[in-house]
Design a protein around this motif. Structure first.
Motif, PDB file in Angstrom:
ATOM      1  N   PRO A  87       0.816  -1.224   0.000  1.00 57.18           N
ATOM      2  CA  PRO A  87       0.000   0.000   0.000  1.00 57.18           C
ATOM      3  C   PRO A  87       0.847   1.270   0.000  1.00 57.18           C
ATOM      4  CG  PRO A  87      -0.960  -1.612   1.476  1.00 57.18           C
ATOM      5  CD  PRO A  87       0.354  -2.193   1.023  1.00 57.18           C
ATOM      6  N   GLU A  88       1.993   1.215   0.639  1.00 63.91           N
ATOM      7  CA  GLU A  88       2.853   2.404   0.689  1.00 63.91           C
ATOM      8  C   GLU A  88       3.524   2.714  -0.653  1.00 63.91           C
ATOM      9  OE1 GLU A  88       2.940  -0.223   2.776  1.00 63.91           O
ATOM     10  OE2 GLU A  88       5.007  -0.712   3.360  1.00 63.91           O
ATOM     11  N   ASP A  89       3.375   1.841  -1.628  1.00 65.18           N
ATOM     12  CA  ASP A  89       3.861   2.137  -2.984  1.00 65.18           C
ATOM     13  C   ASP A  89       2.867   2.989  -3.774  1.00 65.18           C
ATOM     14  OD1 ASP A  89       5.094  -1.219  -3.090  1.00 65.18           O
ATOM     15  OD2 ASP A  89       6.272   0.614  -2.790  1.00 65.18           O
ATOM     16  N   THR A  90       1.701   3.212  -3.210  1.00 71.06           N
ATOM     17  CA  THR A  90       0.687   4.029  -3.875  1.00 71.06           C
ATOM     18  C   THR A  90       1.210   5.441  -4.100  1.00 71.06           C
ATOM     19  OG1 THR A  90      -1.159   2.767  -2.970  1.00 71.06           O
ATOM     20  CG2 THR A  90      -1.613   5.030  -3.650  1.00 71.06           C
ATOM     21  N   ALA A  91       1.181   5.874  -5.352  1.00 68.37           N
ATOM     22  CA  ALA A  91       1.708   7.195  -5.710  1.00 68.37           C
ATOM     23  C   ALA A  91       1.486   7.422  -7.199  1.00 68.37           C
ATOM     24  CB  ALA A  91       3.202   7.279  -5.397  1.00 68.37           C
ATOM     25  N   VAL A  92       1.743   8.647  -7.624  1.00 72.08           N
ATOM     26  CA  VAL A  92       1.877   8.925  -9.049  1.00 72.08           C
ATOM     27  C   VAL A  92       3.339   8.694  -9.403  1.00 72.08           C
ATOM     28  CG1 VAL A  92       1.644  10.604 -10.897  1.00 72.08           C
ATOM     29  CG2 VAL A  92       0.003  10.600  -9.000  1.00 72.08           C
ATOM     30  N   TYR A  93       3.573   7.888 -10.407  1.00 73.97           N
ATOM     31  CA  TYR A  93       4.931   7.553 -10.831  1.00 73.97           C
ATOM     32  C   TYR A  93       5.294   8.364 -12.068  1.00 73.97           C
ATOM     33  CZ  TYR A  93       5.293   3.796  -7.459  1.00 73.97           C
ATOM     34  OH  TYR A  93       5.388   3.095  -6.286  1.00 73.97           O
ATOM     35  N   TYR A  94       6.450   9.000 -11.992  1.00 73.83           N
ATOM     36  CA  TYR A  94       6.918   9.863 -13.075  1.00 73.83           C
ATOM     37  C   TYR A  94       8.221   9.331 -13.646  1.00 73.83           C
ATOM     38  CZ  TYR A  94       3.723  13.352 -11.087  1.00 73.83           C
ATOM     39  OH  TYR A  94       2.619  14.027 -10.621  1.00 73.83           O
ATOM     40  N   CYS A  95       8.356   9.457 -14.946  1.00 76.53           N
ATOM     41  CA  CYS A  95       9.601   9.125 -15.620  1.00 76.53           C
ATOM     42  C   CYS A  95      10.337  10.430 -15.916  1.00 76.53           C
ATOM     43  CB  CYS A  95       9.296   8.379 -16.912  1.00 76.53           C
ATOM     44  SG  CYS A  95      10.758   7.902 -17.857  1.00 76.53           S
ATOM     45  N   TYR A  96      11.638  10.420 -15.650  1.00 80.09           N
ATOM     46  CA  TYR A  96      12.485  11.587 -15.920  1.00 80.09           C
ATOM     47  C   TYR A  96      13.592  11.135 -16.856  1.00 80.09           C
ATOM     48  CZ  TYR A  96      15.499  15.629 -15.026  1.00 80.09           C
ATOM     49  OH  TYR A  96      16.274  16.760 -15.158  1.00 80.09           O
ATOM     50  N   ALA A  97      13.692  11.809 -18.001  1.00 83.20           N
ATOM     51  CA  ALA A  97      14.702  11.481 -19.003  1.00 83.20           C
ATOM     52  C   ALA A  97      15.679  12.635 -19.116  1.00 83.20           C
ATOM     53  CB  ALA A  97      14.033  11.233 -20.352  1.00 83.20           C
ATOM     54  N   SER A  98      16.955  12.342 -18.963  1.00 82.08           N
ATOM     55  CA  SER A  98      17.945  13.422 -19.008  1.00 82.08           C
ATOM     56  C   SER A  98      19.074  13.112 -19.977  1.00 82.08           C
ATOM     57  CB  SER A  98      18.502  13.700 -17.620  1.00 82.08           C
ATOM     58  OG  SER A  98      19.154  12.577 -17.107  1.00 82.08           O
ATOM     59  N   TYR A  99      19.264  14.043 -20.901  1.00 86.02           N
ATOM     60  CA  TYR A  99      20.383  14.030 -21.850  1.00 86.02           C
ATOM     61  C   TYR A  99      20.587  15.469 -22.257  1.00 86.02           C
ATOM     62  CZ  TYR A  99      23.054  13.347 -26.138  1.00 86.02           C
ATOM     63  OH  TYR A  99      23.990  13.416 -27.113  1.00 86.02           O
ATOM     64  N   ARG A 100      21.576  16.124 -21.744  1.00 91.67           N
ATOM     65  CA  ARG A 100      21.807  17.553 -21.880  1.00 91.67           C
ATOM     66  C   ARG A 100      20.769  18.353 -21.078  1.00 91.67           C
ATOM     67  NH1 ARG A 100      23.207  17.873 -28.376  1.00 91.67           N
ATOM     68  NH2 ARG A 100      25.104  16.647 -28.276  1.00 91.67           N
ATOM     69  N   TYR A 101      19.522  18.039 -21.262  1.00 94.42           N
ATOM     70  CA  TYR A 101      18.450  18.651 -20.470  1.00 94.42           C
ATOM     71  C   TYR A 101      17.583  17.533 -19.894  1.00 94.42           C
ATOM     72  CZ  TYR A 101      19.830  22.779 -23.096  1.00 94.42           C
ATOM     73  OH  TYR A 101      20.561  23.796 -23.661  1.00 94.42           O
ATOM     74  N   GLY A 102      16.763  17.889 -18.897  1.00 93.97           N
ATOM     75  CA  GLY A 102      15.884  16.903 -18.291  1.00 93.97           C
ATOM     76  C   GLY A 102      14.437  17.145 -18.647  1.00 93.97           C
ATOM     77  N   TYR A 103      13.698  16.050 -18.799  1.00 91.90           N
ATOM     78  CA  TYR A 103      12.302  16.133 -19.210  1.00 91.90           C
ATOM     79  C   TYR A 103      11.471  15.174 -18.362  1.00 91.90           C
ATOM     80  CZ  TYR A 103      14.587  18.251 -23.217  1.00 91.90           C
ATOM     81  OH  TYR A 103      15.359  19.048 -24.020  1.00 91.90           O
ATOM     82  N   TRP A 104      10.337  15.669 -17.895  1.00 95.70           N
ATOM     83  CA  TRP A 104       9.412  14.872 -17.103  1.00 95.70           C
ATOM     84  C   TRP A 104       8.229  14.413 -17.952  1.00 95.70           C
ATOM     85  CZ3 TRP A 104      10.346  13.332 -12.211  1.00 95.70           C
ATOM     86  CH2 TRP A 104      11.267  14.048 -11.438  1.00 95.70           C
ATOM     87  N   GLY A 105       7.732  13.239 -17.628  1.00 96.20           N
ATOM     88  CA  GLY A 105       6.463  12.804 -18.188  1.00 96.20           C
ATOM     89  C   GLY A 105       5.325  13.338 -17.342  1.00 96.20           C
ATOM     90  N   GLN A 106       4.098  12.977 -17.747  1.00 93.34           N
ATOM     91  CA  GLN A 106       2.926  13.498 -17.071  1.00 93.34           C
ATOM     92  C   GLN A 106       2.538  12.666 -15.844  1.00 93.34           C
ATOM     93  OE1 GLN A 106       2.830  11.496 -19.633  1.00 93.34           O
ATOM     94  NE2 GLN A 106       1.313   9.963 -19.023  1.00 93.34           N
ATOM     95  N   GLY A 107       3.124  11.489 -15.718  1.00 92.99           N
ATOM     96  CA  GLY A 107       2.861  10.637 -14.558  1.00 92.99           C
ATOM     97  C   GLY A 107       1.770   9.619 -14.811  1.00 92.99           C
ATOM     98  N   THR A 108       1.840   8.528 -14.051  1.00 90.67           N
ATOM     99  CA  THR A 108       0.814   7.494 -14.118  1.00 90.67           C
ATOM    100  C   THR A 108       0.512   7.037 -12.694  1.00 90.67           C
ATOM    101  OG1 THR A 108       0.187   5.376 -15.140  1.00 90.67           O
ATOM    102  CG2 THR A 108       2.499   5.601 -14.471  1.00 90.67           C
ATOM    103  N   GLN A 109      -0.770   6.921 -12.382  1.00 88.49           N
ATOM    104  CA  GLN A 109      -1.189   6.606 -11.018  1.00 88.49           C
ATOM    105  C   GLN A 109      -1.066   5.106 -10.745  1.00 88.49           C
ATOM    106  OE1 GLN A 109      -2.498   8.719  -8.409  1.00 88.49           O
ATOM    107  NE2 GLN A 109      -2.227   6.826  -7.215  1.00 88.49           N
ATOM    108  N   VAL A 110      -0.446   4.786  -9.616  1.00 89.16           N
ATOM    109  CA  VAL A 110      -0.392   3.415  -9.120  1.00 89.16           C
ATOM    110  C   VAL A 110      -1.071   3.389  -7.760  1.00 89.16           C
ATOM    111  CG1 VAL A 110       1.105   1.573  -8.292  1.00 89.16           C
ATOM    112  CG2 VAL A 110       1.698   2.823 -10.383  1.00 89.16           C
ATOM    113  N   THR A 111      -2.084   2.547  -7.634  1.00 89.64           N
ATOM    114  CA  THR A 111      -2.804   2.420  -6.372  1.00 89.64           C
ATOM    115  C   THR A 111      -2.760   0.971  -5.924  1.00 89.64           C
ATOM    116  OG1 THR A 111      -4.295   4.234  -6.978  1.00 89.64           O
ATOM    117  CG2 THR A 111      -4.992   2.785  -5.187  1.00 89.64           C
ATOM    118  N   VAL A 112      -2.250   0.762  -4.719  1.00 87.83           N
ATOM    119  CA  VAL A 112      -2.152  -0.587  -4.163  1.00 87.83           C
ATOM    120  C   VAL A 112      -3.126  -0.669  -2.991  1.00 87.83           C
ATOM    121  CG1 VAL A 112      -0.653  -2.353  -3.224  1.00 87.83           C
ATOM    122  CG2 VAL A 112       0.271  -0.648  -4.816  1.00 87.83           C
TER     123      VAL A 112
END
Length: 114
Positions: A87-112
Motif C-alpha cells: 500500500p505504501e507504494d501508492t503514488a503517481v509515478y513519473y519518468c524523468y529522461a535526461s540528456y543535456r536537459y531533463g524532461y518529465w512525463g505526465q505521470g501514471t497513477q499506481v494504487t495498491v
C-alpha cells in the motif's frame, strides 16, 4: 521537441505486480539517463530507481528486491517492473529522461489497495 510518456499504472492488490513503461521521443535515447520517481499524496516527489545508458541501475532501499528498472534502446522505452507491491507504494509515478536537459512525463497513477 522531447516527449516523455508513461503508461501502465492502475489499481492492484497488495502483493500484486505492475509494469510501467516510459516512452521517450525526440532525443538520443541510448545516451539518456532514465529515472523513475514517485509522489504520494501530501508528500514530496522521491527517486525510486534509475538506469544509466550503459545499463547500470540504482534503487532506493524501500524498493530493492521488489522493483526492476530496464531499458530497450531499440524501442526508446524504459520499464519499471514492480512486484510484491505494498500500500505504501501508492503514488503517481513519473519518468524523468535526461540528456543535456531533463524532461518529465505526465505521470501514471499506481494504487495498491485491497
Amino acid at each position: 521537441q522531447v516527449k516523455v510518456v508513461e503508461s501502465g499504472g492502475g489499481l492492484v492488490q497488495p502483493g500484486g505486480s505492475l509494469r510501467l513503461s516510459c516512452g521517450v521521443a525526440g532525443t538520443s535515447f541510448s545516451n539518456t539517463v532514465i529515472a523513475w520517481h514517485r509522489q504520494a499524496s501530501g508528500k514530496e516527489r522521491e527517486l525510486v530507481a534509475s538506469i544509466l545508458p550503459g545499463g547500470t541501475t540504482n534503487y532506493v532501499d524501500p524498493v530493492k528486491g521488489r522493483f526492476t528498472i530496464t531499458r530497450d534502446n531499440a524501442k526508446n522505452t524504459a520499464y519499471l517492473q514492480m512486484n510484491s507491491l505494498k500500500p505504501e507504494d501508492t503514488a503517481v509515478y513519473y519518468c524523468y529522461a535526461s540528456y543535456r536537459y531533463g524532461y518529465w512525463g505526465q505521470g501514471t497513477q499506481v494504487t495498491v489497495s485491497s
